[in-house]
Design a protein around this motif. Structure first.
Motif, PDB file in Angstrom:
ATOM      1  N   THR A 156       0.831  -1.204   0.000  1.00 16.51           N
ATOM      2  CA  THR A 156       0.000   0.000   0.000  1.00 16.51           C
ATOM      3  C   THR A 156       0.868   1.257   0.000  1.00 16.51           C
ATOM      4  N   PHE A 157       1.843   1.285   0.898  1.00 21.20           N
ATOM      5  CA  PHE A 157       2.729   2.443   0.967  1.00 21.20           C
ATOM      6  C   PHE A 157       3.486   2.635  -0.340  1.00 21.20           C
ATOM      7  N   LEU A 158       3.988   1.545  -0.909  1.00 22.62           N
ATOM      8  CA  LEU A 158       4.753   1.629  -2.156  1.00 22.62           C
ATOM      9  C   LEU A 158       3.897   2.222  -3.272  1.00 22.62           C
ATOM     10  N   VAL A 159       2.680   1.727  -3.424  1.00 20.08           N
ATOM     11  CA  VAL A 159       1.795   2.216  -4.488  1.00 20.08           C
ATOM     12  C   VAL A 159       1.430   3.680  -4.259  1.00 20.08           C
ATOM     13  N   PHE A 160       1.054   4.025  -3.018  1.00 15.52           N
ATOM     14  CA  PHE A 160       0.705   5.412  -2.705  1.00 15.52           C
ATOM     15  C   PHE A 160       1.891   6.341  -2.956  1.00 15.52           C
ATOM     16  N   ALA A 161       3.082   5.886  -2.570  1.00 17.67           N
ATOM     17  CA  ALA A 161       4.287   6.709  -2.746  1.00 17.67           C
ATOM     18  C   ALA A 161       4.582   6.948  -4.222  1.00 17.67           C
ATOM     19  N   VAL A 162       4.456   5.908  -5.030  1.00 16.93           N
ATOM     20  CA  VAL A 162       4.698   6.041  -6.473  1.00 16.93           C
ATOM     21  C   VAL A 162       3.717   7.031  -7.085  1.00 16.93           C
ATOM     22  N   PHE A 163       2.447   6.916  -6.729  1.00 17.93           N
ATOM     23  CA  PHE A 163       1.445   7.831  -7.267  1.00 17.93           C
ATOM     24  C   PHE A 163       1.700   9.259  -6.793  1.00 17.93           C
ATOM     25  N   ALA A 164       2.147   9.406  -5.544  1.00 14.36           N
ATOM     26  CA  ALA A 164       2.429  10.741  -5.010  1.00 14.36           C
ATOM     27  C   ALA A 164       3.575  11.400  -5.775  1.00 14.36           C
ATOM     28  N   VAL A 165       4.650  10.655  -6.007  1.00 13.08           N
ATOM     29  CA  VAL A 165       5.806  11.195  -6.728  1.00 13.08           C
ATOM     30  C   VAL A 165       5.433  11.526  -8.171  1.00 13.08           C
ATOM     31  N   LEU A 166       4.663  10.656  -8.811  1.00 10.70           N
ATOM     32  CA  LEU A 166       4.224  10.928 -10.182  1.00 10.70           C
ATOM     33  C   LEU A 166       3.353  12.174 -10.235  1.00 10.70           C
ATOM     34  N   ALA A 167       2.474  12.322  -9.240  1.00 13.60           N
ATOM     35  CA  ALA A 167       1.607  13.498  -9.199  1.00 13.60           C
ATOM     36  C   ALA A 167       2.421  14.770  -9.044  1.00 13.60           C
ATOM     37  N   PHE A 168       3.440  14.726  -8.188  1.00  6.17           N
ATOM     38  CA  PHE A 168       4.286  15.900  -7.998  1.00  6.17           C
ATOM     39  C   PHE A 168       5.042  16.224  -9.282  1.00  6.17           C
ATOM     40  N   SER A 169       5.490  15.204  -9.988  1.00  2.00           N
ATOM     41  CA  SER A 169       6.207  15.427 -11.253  1.00  2.00           C
ATOM     42  C   SER A 169       5.314  16.130 -12.267  1.00  2.00           C
ATOM     43  N   ILE A 170       4.055  15.699 -12.335  1.00  4.03           N
ATOM     44  CA  ILE A 170       3.103  16.345 -13.242  1.00  4.03           C
ATOM     45  C   ILE A 170       2.872  17.793 -12.814  1.00  4.03           C
ATOM     46  N   ARG A 171       2.793  17.989 -11.487  1.00  4.45           N
ATOM     47  CA  ARG A 171       2.588  19.346 -10.958  1.00  4.45           C
ATOM     48  C   ARG A 171       3.739  20.268 -11.352  1.00  4.45           C
ATOM     49  N   GLN A 172       4.949  19.734 -11.342  1.00  4.12           N
ATOM     50  CA  GLN A 172       6.110  20.526 -11.715  1.00  4.12           C
ATOM     51  C   GLN A 172       6.038  20.978 -13.172  1.00  4.12           C
ATOM     52  N   LEU A 173       5.491  20.114 -14.014  1.00  2.02           N
ATOM     53  CA  LEU A 173       5.364  20.454 -15.426  1.00  2.02           C
ATOM     54  C   LEU A 173       4.303  21.523 -15.660  1.00  2.02           C
TER      55      LEU A 173
END
Length: 204
Positions: A156-173
């Motif tokens: 659960t933590f791994l999946v949530f963490a991956v989605f969180a990092v991907l979301a932040f990357s999109i936010r940066q763009l």
């Protein structure tokens, strides 16, 4: 742990829920570190339900309509509160036009734990889920369930963490896109509202 258990866990975890929405929203609001903290806190919110399932307390909650309804509607109220706060760009999920560091990590942690802790159906889910992969007739069945529960939380933590990092990357763009943030804020608010409605009207 069998491959079937791993696959079932991933299917369950990947179904969008409050914990995942919260981790993604906090990553966009305060950065990837905040997102990881939110992912960890949401995962920790699973612990009470896992312990309740393993030690049989979920049965008591299931047979007590008053206890179940109290926790259930407390969770509904909290999700509605988060939806309202998100729309106002306030509270623990403040999604404004510029990335910022969330002032209090304690607030992030408390909100993340509360989101999953206030969903009594997680206890009932584990009561139905774990026995399918455990030999309950053995003396070590409790230990097996603890191990399987720990694996579920780690995934659960791994999946949530991956989605969180991907979301932040999109936010940066999309840093200079107020339109994106405005629509994302509405999407998060609606998501919490729908999850609250699902919890409120779902079968006991």
């Amino acid at each position: 742990m069998t491959f079937e258990y791993f696959l079932t866990c991933m299917v369950v975890i990947l179904i969008p829920g409050t914990g995942m929405v919260y981790a993604i929203a906090m990553a966009i609001a305060g950065g990837w570190r905040t997102g990881l903290v939110a992912a960890f806190a949401s995962t920790m919110g699973i612990v009470p339900h896992l312990m309740a399932a393993i030690f049989g307390l979920a049965v008591l909650m299931h047979t007590s309509a008053v206890a179940f309804q109290f926790v259930k509607y407390a969770g509904v109220a909290y999700l509605i509160y988060l939806a309202w706060q998100t729309l106002r760009s306030a509270g623990p999920i403040k999604l404004d036009d510029k990335p910022r560091q969330v002032p209090s990590m304690l607030q992030v942690i408390a909100s993340g734990i509360a989101i999953n802790s206030l969903n009594p159906k997680l206890s009932l889910f584990f009561m139905a889920f774990l026995p399918q992969f455990v030999n309950v007739s053995t003396a070590n069945s409790t230990v097996e369930m603890l191990v399987l529960g720990a694996v579920f939380m780690a995934l659960t933590f791994l999946v949530f963490a991956v989605f969180a990092v991907l979301a932040f990357s999109i936010r940066q763009l999309l840093t200079n896109s107020p339109t994106f943030m405005r629509w994302f804020r509405r999407t998060v608010a609606v998501s919490f509202g729908l999850l609250a409605a699902k919890l409120a009207v779902g079968e006991q």
